[in-house]
Design a protein around this motif. Sequence first.
Motif, PDB file in Angstrom:
ATOM      1  N   UNK A 189       0.855  -1.190   0.000  1.00 45.70           N
ATOM      2  CA  UNK A 189       0.000   0.000   0.000  1.00 45.70           C
ATOM      3  C   UNK A 189       0.888   1.236   0.000  1.00 45.70           C
ATOM      4  N   UNK A 190       0.236   2.380   0.163  1.00 41.80           N
ATOM      5  CA  UNK A 190       0.958   3.617   0.418  1.00 41.80           C
ATOM      6  C   UNK A 190       0.522   4.107   1.775  1.00 41.80           C
ATOM      7  N   UNK A 191       1.363   4.910   2.407  1.00 38.66           N
ATOM      8  CA  UNK A 191       0.958   5.460   3.690  1.00 38.66           C
ATOM      9  C   UNK A 191       1.988   6.441   4.204  1.00 38.66           C
ATOM     10  N   UNK A 192       1.569   7.187   5.206  1.00 39.23           N
ATOM     11  CA  UNK A 192       2.449   8.163   5.818  1.00 39.23           C
ATOM     12  C   UNK A 192       3.447   7.420   6.697  1.00 39.23           C
TER      13      UNK A 192
ATOM     14  N   UNK B  18       4.144  -0.511   7.145  1.00 38.44           N
ATOM     15  CA  UNK B  18       5.455   0.004   7.538  1.00 38.44           C
ATOM     16  C   UNK B  18       6.325   0.165   6.304  1.00 38.44           C
ATOM     17  N   UNK B  19       7.384   0.970   6.457  1.00 36.95           N
ATOM     18  CA  UNK B  19       8.293   1.205   5.337  1.00 36.95           C
ATOM     19  C   UNK B  19       9.716   0.860   5.764  1.00 36.95           C
ATOM     20  N   UNK B  20      10.530   0.486   4.794  1.00 39.15           N
ATOM     21  CA  UNK B  20      11.934   0.175   5.039  1.00 39.15           C
ATOM     22  C   UNK B  20      12.585   1.348   5.783  1.00 39.15           C
ATOM     23  N   UNK B  21      13.359   1.191   6.843  1.00 37.66           N
ATOM     24  CA  UNK B  21      13.848  -0.073   7.406  1.00 37.66           C
ATOM     25  C   UNK B  21      13.014  -0.578   8.576  1.00 37.66           C
ATOM     26  N   UNK B  22      11.755  -0.184   8.678  1.00 31.35           N
ATOM     27  CA  UNK B  22      10.952  -0.568   9.841  1.00 31.35           C
ATOM     28  C   UNK B  22      10.090  -1.800   9.610  1.00 31.35           C
TER      29      UNK B  22
ATOM     30  N   UNK C 124       5.182   7.025   1.954  1.00 35.07           N
ATOM     31  CA  UNK C 124       5.977   5.866   1.566  1.00 35.07           C
ATOM     32  C   UNK C 124       5.153   4.823   0.827  1.00 35.07           C
ATOM     33  N   UNK C 125       5.861   3.921   0.144  1.00 37.64           N
ATOM     34  CA  UNK C 125       5.256   2.672  -0.317  1.00 37.64           C
ATOM     35  C   UNK C 125       5.484   1.675   0.800  1.00 37.64           C
TER      36      UNK C 125
ATOM     37  N   UNK D  97       1.627 -14.723   1.064  1.00 41.56           N
ATOM     38  CA  UNK D  97       0.420 -14.180   0.453  1.00 41.56           C
ATOM     39  C   UNK D  97       0.717 -12.714   0.211  1.00 41.56           C
ATOM     40  N   UNK D  98       0.632 -12.270  -1.029  1.00 40.04           N
ATOM     41  CA  UNK D  98       0.970 -10.890  -1.343  1.00 40.04           C
ATOM     42  C   UNK D  98      -0.293 -10.194  -1.843  1.00 40.04           C
ATOM     43  N   UNK D  99      -0.678  -9.142  -1.151  1.00 36.39           N
ATOM     44  CA  UNK D  99      -1.940  -8.449  -1.393  1.00 36.39           C
ATOM     45  C   UNK D  99      -1.616  -7.022  -1.828  1.00 36.39           C
ATOM     46  N   UNK D 100      -2.153  -6.616  -2.949  1.00 40.44           N
ATOM     47  CA  UNK D 100      -1.930  -5.233  -3.377  1.00 40.44           C
ATOM     48  C   UNK D 100      -3.203  -4.423  -3.157  1.00 40.44           C
ATOM     49  N   UNK D 101      -3.204  -3.578  -2.136  1.00 42.68           N
ATOM     50  CA  UNK D 101      -4.385  -2.745  -1.911  1.00 42.68           C
ATOM     51  C   UNK D 101      -4.125  -1.304  -2.345  1.00 42.68           C
ATOM     52  N   UNK D 102      -3.097  -1.114  -3.143  1.00 38.35           N
ATOM     53  CA  UNK D 102      -2.818   0.227  -3.661  1.00 38.35           C
ATOM     54  C   UNK D 102      -3.398   0.351  -5.073  1.00 38.35           C
ATOM     55  N   UNK D 103      -3.184   1.490  -5.697  1.00 35.86           N
ATOM     56  CA  UNK D 103      -3.740   1.690  -7.037  1.00 35.86           C
ATOM     57  C   UNK D 103      -2.678   1.552  -8.119  1.00 35.86           C
ATOM     58  N   UNK D 104      -1.487   1.048  -7.765  1.00 38.58           N
ATOM     59  CA  UNK D 104      -0.441   0.850  -8.779  1.00 38.58           C
ATOM     60  C   UNK D 104       0.088  -0.580  -8.715  1.00 38.58           C
TER      61      UNK D 104
END
Length: 577
Positions: free
Chosen positions: A460-463, A479-483, A473-474, A498-505
């Motif tokens: 996803x994307x998120x703050x 969470x985002x790298x390195x977290x 971030x993506x 299991x890989x889930x894409x809930x973003x729009x890209x």
Amino acid sequence: MSTGSLLAADLVVGVLAPAGWLGGGAAAAAGRRPIALALAAFGLLATLGRAATVTALAGAGWWFAAEKVLIAAPLSLAAVVVAGQGLVRAPVDIRPAALPLLFAGYAEASALLVTVLHGYPASPAAGLLAAGGTAAATALSRRVLGANPSRATFLVAAVAMLAGIGLAVAPADATGATTAHQHGYPAAAPVGEPTRRFTLTAATATVRVAGRPVAAWAFNGQVPGPELTATVGDVLEVTLRNTDIARGVTLHWHGYDVPTDQDGVPGVTQAAVLPGQEFVYRFRADQPGTYWYHTHEASDVGVRMGLYGVLVVRPTPATGVDVTVPVHTLAGHSLPEPRTEPAKPGEPVRLRLLNTDSTTHRYALAGTAFRVAAIDGADLAGPGSIVDTAVLVPAGGRYDLVFTAPAAPVGLFVDGRLVYSTGPVSAATLDWPVLDPLAYGSAAQVPWSRFDKTFTLVLDRGLDLHGLLPRYAHTVNGAADPDIPPEVVQDGDIVRFTIVNRSTVVHPWHLHGHHVLVLSRDGRRATGSPLWLDSFDVRPGEVWEVAFVADNPGVWANHCHNLAHAQAGMMLHLMYA
Ligand code: C2O
Ligand code: CU
């Protein structure tokens, strides 16, 4: 509607709902009753619309809807109840309804922000911030509208928001994906006498594309770098030198399941090679197929600028026509430049397609029936002959197409542009159907019936508030790298992702050091040849299940191969305990 379109529709109604309510509130404050009622009705419709998209998304999978159900839905309910009461209590003069309508707008805006900035998984911090923000905005409006906001409202808002901020910026409980291996890098294990030696020197360079000089970063002065070839059983020894790439370089053997110390991930398996330094890679070429190499230091800019090349390992020396087509976009120019090589009718031809860009390319082979012999270096079982069908190659992915040269010329088109032909050819390929590799070739039983470890990656994307500056971030699981906590496995584990894409890209997923077997997409089992991939596109709304054997101990990057996304947080690590 596909889950991808539902995600997009949810964003649209998510924006329209607060717009309607807030507009209604403003019109009510100005005493414009008909406009206020019309806009409030619009806000209500959009809110109901969002209830529908959220319900449908929850049906598609909890990952798509968690924060919408747990946080946005209660806010929406409050919005409708409060606005409804406000309107009922203002039968003649609409002005008293202004504040309730504004409240509904703030609640819907918070409900949207929870999805856009936070997403999955839902957290108490996000809930508190959304509720606190709604209360604070309402209290402020109340003051602006001339009424005295109650102290209690402000207090509740302030406490909720402070608690939310506290929770949001508290250090994540990640176990430190990168700290654990900064105590030095693994030592290379001996692999025997080198039989194929290469030297790749990285430097800034000016290369000519379509007759024009283009500033690039190049291996040995050329983009792509030299094509490295080997025969199965060879020991490759590649000396990497850096002349003047200030950020440093490494070599990552994309799709080649080398020992971890040869994987070329700076800060994980080695230090980046700085100007004036060198590093020697040695590994046995035991997987035949089409692969590529690229820098993994500052890989987004590094690969884009040209630090990549092809690696082909053949089972036996090549026969017939054997051509590599590494597609790349260099400073807006499309590589490779078109070339024509006649093939004798009856001659076997293998076209090795490589996508070294960060987004998907569409390849179409016109003028002949063909088979997809291999994907990501791994041979397919029973690939059938197909014709006038395009293939989509994900970022980082490879497809090997084979055919027997016909008497008339054939042409390979990438996104409609001719890149390779055996003679003059033209064809309109853009409306061809696209091959689904999950339903191509002959099926075989999945070799495992149980999994020792399972991991879910929700993209996803998120703050991201954990760095020095907040960034959009993506993210993986919020969470985002390195977290992002590393995935820890044991040698010999059978692991399912299991890989889930809930973003729009689209997110082209790439695991280092292992090929994964595709089990299912969107809950439907793969029915074609076993697909052992190292790069696969997870499109918006898609859910992929893949599995692999943890048989290559070390620390492995696991990331999106849209390298800008990886740079913006979408990167984690798989580690062996
Ligand atoms: Cu081709 Cu980690 O990358
Ligand atoms: Cu991505």
